[in-house]
Design an enzyme around this catalytic site. Sequence first.
Site, mmCIF file in Angstrom:
data_model
loop_
_atom_site.group_PDB
_atom_site.id
_atom_site.type_symbol
_atom_site.label_atom_id
_atom_site.label_comp_id
_atom_site.label_asym_id
_atom_site.label_seq_id
_atom_site.Cartn_x
_atom_site.Cartn_y
_atom_site.Cartn_z
ATOM 1 N N ASP A 1 -1.996 -0.642 5.903
ATOM 2 C CA ASP A 1 -2.337 -0.095 7.218
ATOM 3 C C ASP A 1 -3.800 -0.322 7.591
ATOM 4 O OD1 ASP A 1 -2.739 1.937 5.092
ATOM 5 O OD2 ASP A 1 -3.564 3.125 6.740
ATOM 6 N N ASP B 1 -0.296 4.931 0.855
ATOM 7 C CA ASP B 1 -0.596 5.934 1.878
ATOM 8 C C ASP B 1 -0.513 5.329 3.279
ATOM 9 O OD1 ASP B 1 -1.149 7.759 -0.209
ATOM 10 O OD2 ASP B 1 -3.143 6.880 -0.408
ATOM 11 N N ASP C 1 0.854 -1.183 0.000
ATOM 12 C CA ASP C 1 0.000 0.000 0.000
ATOM 13 C C ASP C 1 0.895 1.240 0.000
ATOM 14 O OD1 ASP C 1 -2.296 1.645 0.299
ATOM 15 O OD2 ASP C 1 -2.091 1.595 2.479
#
Length: 174
Positions: free
Chosen positions: A134, A9, A7
Amino acid sequence: MKRIAIDMDEVMADANLRFREWYERDYARRLTAEEMHGKHYKDMVLPEHRELTMKYPYVEGFFQDMPVIEGSPEVILELSKKYEIFITTAAMQFPTSFVHKYEWLKNHFPFIPTTHFVFCGEKGIILADYLIDDHVRNFKRFTGQGILFTSPHNVHETWTPRVNNWQEVAALLL
């Protein structure tokens, strides 16, 4: 060669710092580590500021020139020698982010081929051995092993394995 999906961000790019920068710019109020711990953006800000601040990721430029999370370029470069690397970023909900995310990745991770940038919504479609993300929700339909990258909003989530930084990613996968 095994495959790692990563990922962008809050894993490679510091979206938390960008959010805090814009919040301080607009409201002359700096968010502390205590205010951020265990909270999503909407819960970090004063109630009267929520409507505007929740629009930040939809504003042109929010994703431009985000700070790089420490250690990510070096560790991902090392991972790329052992694994096939794909960047899987949920860009569909933020249409103004595409060009900025693409340029950011080319600038900070030039060793990752642009054919390995995946702008998606549902990450369950990604075929990889590992997904570093996240958000636990992205592991729900993912068929490989999810690796939770710690961020203020997920500190109370229970998930194994969890990594707190890129040095821990290196220890786990290299």
